[in-house]
Design an enzyme around this catalytic site. Sequence first.
Site, short mmCIF file in Angstrom:
data_model
loop_
_atom_site.label_atom_id
_atom_site.label_comp_id
_atom_site.label_asym_id
_atom_site.label_seq_id
_atom_site.Cartn_x
_atom_site.Cartn_y
_atom_site.Cartn_z
N PRO A 9 -73.18 6.16 15.76
CA PRO A 9 -73.37 7.44 15.10
C PRO A 9 -72.16 7.93 14.29
CG PRO A 9 -73.25 7.70 17.49
CD PRO A 9 -73.39 6.24 17.21
N ASN A 10 -72.51 8.51 13.17
CA ASN A 10 -71.56 9.16 12.25
C ASN A 10 -70.71 8.19 11.44
OD1 ASN A 10 -72.26 11.91 12.99
ND2 ASN A 10 -71.35 11.42 14.97
N ARG A 17 -66.08 12.03 6.76
CA ARG A 17 -65.69 12.54 8.08
C ARG A 17 -64.21 12.29 8.35
NH1 ARG A 17 -67.31 8.47 13.06
NH2 ARG A 17 -66.77 10.33 14.24
N TYR A 22 -60.19 8.44 10.04
CA TYR A 22 -61.02 7.27 9.76
C TYR A 22 -60.81 6.66 8.38
CZ TYR A 22 -63.30 8.89 14.00
OH TYR A 22 -63.55 9.29 15.30
N ASN A 73 -69.25 -1.36 17.13
CA ASN A 73 -68.49 -0.12 17.19
C ASN A 73 -69.51 0.94 17.63
OD1 ASN A 73 -67.16 2.27 16.90
ND2 ASN A 73 -66.28 1.79 14.89
N ALA A 76 -69.36 7.33 19.07
CA ALA A 76 -69.32 8.29 20.18
C ALA A 76 -70.03 7.77 21.43
CB ALA A 76 -69.92 9.62 19.75
N GLU A 97 -65.80 -5.39 20.88
CA GLU A 97 -65.84 -3.96 20.57
C GLU A 97 -64.78 -3.66 19.51
OE1 GLU A 97 -64.32 -1.78 23.91
OE2 GLU A 97 -65.25 0.10 23.28
N HIS A 99 -63.00 -0.36 17.19
CA HIS A 99 -62.86 1.05 16.82
C HIS A 99 -61.89 1.15 15.67
CE1 HIS A 99 -65.13 2.30 20.27
NE2 HIS A 99 -64.41 1.45 20.99
N ARG A 106 -55.92 8.92 21.53
CA ARG A 106 -56.59 10.18 21.19
C ARG A 106 -56.94 10.95 22.47
NH1 ARG A 106 -61.17 8.94 16.96
NH2 ARG A 106 -61.14 11.23 16.86
C1 DQA Z 1 -64.73 5.45 16.82
C2 DQA Z 1 -63.97 6.24 17.90
C3 DQA Z 1 -64.91 7.13 18.70
O1 DQA Z 1 -64.20 7.85 19.68
C4 DQA Z 1 -65.61 8.12 17.77
O2 DQA Z 1 -66.55 8.89 18.49
C5 DQA Z 1 -66.22 7.48 16.58
C6 DQA Z 1 -65.54 6.37 15.93
C7 DQA Z 1 -63.76 4.66 15.90
O3 DQA Z 1 -64.23 3.76 15.22
O4 DQA Z 1 -62.56 4.93 15.90
O5 DQA Z 1 -67.24 7.94 16.09
O6 DQA Z 1 -65.57 4.52 17.46
#
Ligand code: DQA
Length: 148
Positions: A9-10, A17, A22, A73, A76, A97, A99, A106
């Site tokens: 998501p997002n 964002r 990011y 990835n 959230a 995984e 990120h 964080r």
């Molecule tokens: C994320 C890190 C997560 O904590 C966050 O909710 C994201 C992006 C990253 O790629 O750094 O949406 O996965």
Amino acid sequence: MKLLVLNGPNLNMLGVREPDIYGAQTYEALEKFIRAACAEVGAECEIYQSNHEGVLVDLIQSAYGVVDGIIINPAAYTHTSVAILDALKAVSIPAVEVHLSDVNAREEFRHISYPGMACVKTFAGYGFEGYRMAAQYLAEALGAKPEG
Ligand code: DQA
């Protein structure tokens, strides 16, 4: 070698964002980067982004017997999703995984990763480059030969 790349998501909002966290590049640019990174290691890839946990679970399930490795990835859902953890365990396909940000540097709630418990490796805090590291890691682990 076939890789499934899943973005949660997002991540479709990249470029808009929180660019300080990011980066300024768009999701489209990320997909382009991932395609190039997979091609570099001679892997075919299918890339999906979804804002819905169940869709991500369905995609992991449909990878069973079809793909050799998963790059994920979970965004959230990293910090909440036992369903994604269980799906990765169910298919037992080697998963890495990724990120973009360094989640461990964080907020504390970002320090836990449920899907990460079913992953062979995590790359966090390397921006787009983390996806290339994941593709390289899986290619080596799966014994694939780079193109050319
Ligand atoms: C994320 C890190 C997560 O904590 C966050 O909710 C994201 C992006 C990253 O790629 O750094 O949406 O996965």
